[in-house]
Design a protein around this motif. Structure first.
Motif, PDB file in Angstrom:
ATOM      1  N   ASN A   1       0.820  -1.222   0.000  1.00 48.90           N
ATOM      2  CA  ASN A   1       0.000   0.000   0.000  1.00 48.90           C
ATOM      3  C   ASN A   1       0.848   1.265   0.000  1.00 48.90           C
ATOM      4  OD1 ASN A   1      -2.792  -0.764  -0.156  1.00 48.90           O
ATOM      5  ND2 ASN A   1      -2.560  -1.708   1.849  1.00 48.90           N
ATOM      6  N   LYS A   2       1.985   1.237   0.694  1.00 50.71           N
ATOM      7  CA  LYS A   2       2.872   2.404   0.678  1.00 50.71           C
ATOM      8  C   LYS A   2       3.446   2.619  -0.721  1.00 50.71           C
ATOM      9  CE  LYS A   2       4.269   2.614   5.544  1.00 50.71           C
ATOM     10  NZ  LYS A   2       3.736   3.986   5.742  1.00 50.71           N
ATOM     11  N   CYS A   3       3.780   1.555  -1.406  1.00 47.45           N
ATOM     12  CA  CYS A   3       4.293   1.672  -2.775  1.00 47.45           C
ATOM     13  C   CYS A   3       3.212   2.194  -3.720  1.00 47.45           C
ATOM     14  CB  CYS A   3       4.813   0.325  -3.266  1.00 47.45           C
ATOM     15  SG  CYS A   3       6.369  -0.187  -2.515  1.00 47.45           S
ATOM     16  N   ILE A   4       1.992   1.723  -3.531  1.00 51.68           N
ATOM     17  CA  ILE A   4       0.877   2.208  -4.350  1.00 51.68           C
ATOM     18  C   ILE A   4       0.665   3.698  -4.124  1.00 51.68           C
ATOM     19  CG2 ILE A   4      -1.625   2.067  -4.684  1.00 51.68           C
ATOM     20  CD1 ILE A   4      -1.374  -0.953  -4.066  1.00 51.68           C
ATOM     21  N   GLU A   5       0.719   4.126  -2.859  1.00 50.55           N
ATOM     22  CA  GLU A   5       0.550   5.546  -2.538  1.00 50.55           C
ATOM     23  C   GLU A   5       1.623   6.413  -3.182  1.00 50.55           C
ATOM     24  OE1 GLU A   5       0.617   5.691   1.699  1.00 50.55           O
ATOM     25  OE2 GLU A   5      -1.273   4.579   1.931  1.00 50.55           O
ATOM     26  N   GLU A   6       2.822   5.846  -3.314  1.00 57.37           N
ATOM     27  CA  GLU A   6       3.937   6.595  -3.897  1.00 57.37           C
ATOM     28  C   GLU A   6       4.042   6.387  -5.410  1.00 57.37           C
ATOM     29  OE1 GLU A   6       5.883   8.715  -2.406  1.00 57.37           O
ATOM     30  OE2 GLU A   6       5.118   8.390  -0.363  1.00 57.37           O
ATOM     31  N   ASN A   7       3.044   5.704  -5.969  1.00 54.91           N
ATOM     32  CA  ASN A   7       3.001   5.443  -7.409  1.00 54.91           C
ATOM     33  C   ASN A   7       4.238   4.678  -7.889  1.00 54.91           C
ATOM     34  OD1 ASN A   7       1.550   5.584  -9.834  1.00 54.91           O
ATOM     35  ND2 ASN A   7       2.712   7.366 -10.529  1.00 54.91           N
ATOM     36  N   LEU A   8       4.696   3.737  -7.058  1.00 56.80           N
ATOM     37  CA  LEU A   8       5.836   2.906  -7.415  1.00 56.80           C
ATOM     38  C   LEU A   8       5.334   1.597  -8.033  1.00 56.80           C
ATOM     39  CD1 LEU A   8       7.981   3.379  -4.180  1.00 56.80           C
ATOM     40  CD2 LEU A   8       8.284   4.535  -6.381  1.00 56.80           C
ATOM     41  N   LYS A   9       6.171   0.985  -8.829  1.00 59.37           N
ATOM     42  CA  LYS A   9       5.802  -0.266  -9.485  1.00 59.37           C
ATOM     43  C   LYS A   9       5.683  -1.389  -8.467  1.00 59.37           C
ATOM     44  CE  LYS A   9       7.182  -3.424 -13.181  1.00 59.37           C
ATOM     45  NZ  LYS A   9       8.053  -3.609 -14.364  1.00 59.37           N
ATOM     46  N   VAL A  10       4.561  -2.098  -8.512  1.00 57.84           N
ATOM     47  CA  VAL A  10       4.357  -3.293  -7.697  1.00 57.84           C
ATOM     48  C   VAL A  10       4.003  -4.414  -8.662  1.00 57.84           C
ATOM     49  CG1 VAL A  10       3.050  -4.375  -5.842  1.00 57.84           C
ATOM     50  CG2 VAL A  10       3.523  -1.921  -5.753  1.00 57.84           C
ATOM     51  N   CYS A  11       4.824  -5.444  -8.694  1.00 57.03           N
ATOM     52  CA  CYS A  11       4.690  -6.479  -9.725  1.00 57.03           C
ATOM     53  C   CYS A  11       4.609  -7.871  -9.116  1.00 57.03           C
ATOM     54  CB  CYS A  11       5.888  -6.386 -10.675  1.00 57.03           C
ATOM     55  SG  CYS A  11       5.813  -7.541 -12.057  1.00 57.03           S
ATOM     56  N   PRO A  12       3.582  -8.663  -9.467  1.00 59.43           N
ATOM     57  CA  PRO A  12       3.500 -10.040  -8.969  1.00 59.43           C
ATOM     58  C   PRO A  12       4.343 -10.979  -9.824  1.00 59.43           C
ATOM     59  CG  PRO A  12       1.582  -9.574 -10.318  1.00 59.43           C
ATOM     60  CD  PRO A  12       2.403  -8.301 -10.290  1.00 59.43           C
ATOM     61  N   ILE A  13       5.039 -11.887  -9.160  1.00 56.36           N
ATOM     62  CA  ILE A  13       5.752 -12.960  -9.847  1.00 56.36           C
ATOM     63  C   ILE A  13       5.082 -14.254  -9.394  1.00 56.36           C
ATOM     64  CG2 ILE A  13       7.991 -14.013 -10.324  1.00 56.36           C
ATOM     65  CD1 ILE A  13       7.833 -11.071 -11.130  1.00 56.36           C
ATOM     66  N   PRO A  14       4.083 -14.716 -10.148  1.00 56.91           N
ATOM     67  CA  PRO A  14       3.253 -15.823  -9.675  1.00 56.91           C
ATOM     68  C   PRO A  14       3.988 -17.148  -9.578  1.00 56.91           C
ATOM     69  CG  PRO A  14       2.572 -15.083 -11.872  1.00 56.91           C
ATOM     70  CD  PRO A  14       3.724 -14.232 -11.462  1.00 56.91           C
ATOM     71  N   GLY A  15       3.390 -18.035  -8.804  1.00 53.84           N
ATOM     72  CA  GLY A  15       3.994 -19.354  -8.622  1.00 53.84           C
ATOM     73  C   GLY A  15       3.110 -20.225  -7.763  1.00 53.84           C
ATOM     74  N   ALA A  16       3.738 -21.026  -6.927  1.00 54.11           N
ATOM     75  CA  ALA A  16       3.009 -22.005  -6.119  1.00 54.11           C
ATOM     76  C   ALA A  16       2.027 -21.332  -5.156  1.00 54.11           C
ATOM     77  CB  ALA A  16       3.998 -22.851  -5.329  1.00 54.11           C
ATOM     78  N   SER A  17       0.873 -21.961  -4.974  1.00 56.01           N
ATOM     79  CA  SER A  17      -0.140 -21.471  -4.042  1.00 56.01           C
ATOM     80  C   SER A  17      -0.838 -22.654  -3.397  1.00 56.01           C
ATOM     81  CB  SER A  17      -1.175 -20.617  -4.782  1.00 56.01           C
ATOM     82  OG  SER A  17      -2.334 -20.415  -3.991  1.00 56.01           O
ATOM     83  N   ALA A  18      -0.813 -22.699  -2.078  1.00 50.66           N
ATOM     84  CA  ALA A  18      -1.499 -23.778  -1.360  1.00 50.66           C
ATOM     85  C   ALA A  18      -2.999 -23.722  -1.608  1.00 50.66           C
ATOM     86  CB  ALA A  18      -1.199 -23.674   0.132  1.00 50.66           C
ATOM     87  N   VAL A  19      -3.526 -22.523  -1.772  1.00 54.21           N
ATOM     88  CA  VAL A  19      -4.967 -22.343  -1.957  1.00 54.21           C
ATOM     89  C   VAL A  19      -5.432 -22.994  -3.260  1.00 54.21           C
ATOM     90  CG1 VAL A  19      -6.843 -20.690  -2.163  1.00 54.21           C
ATOM     91  CG2 VAL A  19      -4.907 -20.191  -0.656  1.00 54.21           C
ATOM     92  N   THR A  20      -4.859 -22.561  -4.375  1.00 52.66           N
ATOM     93  CA  THR A  20      -5.301 -23.086  -5.664  1.00 52.66           C
ATOM     94  C   THR A  20      -4.925 -24.558  -5.833  1.00 52.66           C
ATOM     95  OG1 THR A  20      -3.300 -22.168  -6.693  1.00 52.66           O
ATOM     96  CG2 THR A  20      -5.313 -20.851  -6.818  1.00 52.66           C
ATOM     97  N   SER A  21      -3.797 -24.968  -5.245  1.00 56.02           N
ATOM     98  CA  SER A  21      -3.405 -26.375  -5.328  1.00 56.02           C
ATOM     99  C   SER A  21      -4.447 -27.266  -4.663  1.00 56.02           C
ATOM    100  CB  SER A  21      -2.040 -26.587  -4.667  1.00 56.02           C
ATOM    101  OG  SER A  21      -1.022 -25.890  -5.353  1.00 56.02           O
ATOM    102  N   ALA A  22      -4.895 -26.879  -3.474  1.00 57.74           N
ATOM    103  CA  ALA A  22      -5.876 -27.681  -2.744  1.00 57.74           C
ATOM    104  C   ALA A  22      -7.232 -27.673  -3.440  1.00 57.74           C
ATOM    105  CB  ALA A  22      -6.001 -27.177  -1.310  1.00 57.74           C
ATOM    106  N   VAL A  23      -7.674 -26.506  -3.900  1.00 58.35           N
ATOM    107  CA  VAL A  23      -8.971 -26.416  -4.579  1.00 58.35           C
ATOM    108  C   VAL A  23      -8.968 -27.260  -5.854  1.00 58.35           C
ATOM    109  CG1 VAL A  23     -10.567 -24.880  -5.796  1.00 58.35           C
ATOM    110  CG2 VAL A  23      -9.567 -24.159  -3.622  1.00 58.35           C
ATOM    111  N   SER A  24      -7.843 -27.257  -6.565  1.00 57.86           N
ATOM    112  CA  SER A  24      -7.779 -27.959  -7.850  1.00 57.86           C
ATOM    113  C   SER A  24      -7.974 -29.462  -7.714  1.00 57.86           C
ATOM    114  CB  SER A  24      -6.450 -27.661  -8.548  1.00 57.86           C
ATOM    115  OG  SER A  24      -5.367 -28.304  -7.910  1.00 57.86           O
ATOM    116  N   VAL A  25      -7.565 -30.042  -6.597  1.00 61.65           N
ATOM    117  CA  VAL A  25      -7.695 -31.496  -6.409  1.00 61.65           C
ATOM    118  C   VAL A  25      -8.872 -31.866  -5.505  1.00 61.65           C
ATOM    119  CG1 VAL A  25      -5.234 -31.900  -6.776  1.00 61.65           C
ATOM    120  CG2 VAL A  25      -6.087 -31.563  -4.442  1.00 61.65           C
TER     121      VAL A  25
END
Length: 230
Positions: free
Chosen positions: A107-131
């Motif tokens: 949120n501080k980066c968003i307020e300062e208009n700085l780049k915030v970038c997701p680098i997606p990967g493993a997730s326990a949430v989606t892994s569990a839901v998928s099976v």
């Protein structure tokens, strides 16, 4: 990977997903970003050092957790603004800010208009839901409170929602929460995911009305999925 096709890594904050167990689940892009980061923020420097060492990443590690994130977030923002730093944030496992520290800094980066970038990967949430075999329309709640009165209020607000619901639950407390599921989610199936992606990965399936008691010797964190109403 063709280096000419790699994404340019600009100054900013990168939320880098790390494996939830199996180290092979990290992405090429995550490794590339971490190697080019000026600072890597992490919850536990000792645990993260083992991960980074495995991939021969020797960049500076800085402890960032729920007890110090408000204190050091301004310093991190200044490093991005004034020093043009590339900052990566990782959690002990999975995706940063998802039931893990990082929201203050984002949120501080968003307020300062700085780049915030997701680098997606493993997730326990989606892994569990998928099976799970349950509806892919799901609500992720995360960690539950241990306070019984507060927990009852939470479950009252959730029990009528006809979606799959995902919780993170300490293994040592699973039988306590299952007893609550019987009361508030009597018309649902349940999946308990244990040590996903690891050697002893196990998926325990059943009904919330089952009388099965899980061993008290279970350790770690479980991902629990309740089905839509059945």
């Amino acid at each position: 990977m063709d280096k000419n096709k790699q994404q340019t890594i600009d100054t900013g904050l990168y939320l880098v997903s790390t494996p939830i167990g199996n180290l092979e689940d990290i992405t090429f892009r995550a490794i590339n970003v971490l190697k080019k980061s000026d600072i890597i923020l992490c919850e536990d420097t000792r645990r993260s050092a083992k991960l980074l060492s495995h991939f021969k990443i020797k960049n500076k590690l800085l402890s960032y957790h729920k007890f110090n994130e408000k204190k050091i977030s301004n310093t991190i923002v200044d490093s991005i603004k004034k020093k043009n730093y590339i900052i990566s944030l990782i959690s002990d496992a999975g995706t940063p800010t998802i039931s893990d520290p990082g929201l203050v800094l984002v949120n501080k980066c968003i307020e300062e208009n700085l780049k915030v970038c997701p680098i997606p990967g493993a997730s326990a949430v989606t892994s569990a839901v998928s099976v799970s075999g349950f509806s892919d329309q799901y609500l992720f709640y995360g960690f539950l409170t241990k306070r019984e009165q507060e927990l009852n209020q939470i479950f009252k607000s959730l029990c009528n929602l006809n979606y799959s619901i995902v919780f993170f639950i300490p293994a040592s407390k699973i039988n306590f929460y299952i007893s609550k599921f019987k009361t508030y989610f009597s018309d649902r199936k349940i999946l308990i995911a244990k040590e996903m992606t690891k050697i002893h990965e196990e998926f325990i399936r059943g009904s919330t009305q089952s009388d099965k008691i899980l061993p008290k010797s279970l350790k770690g964190e479980l991902t629990v999925v309740l089905s839509q109403k059945i």
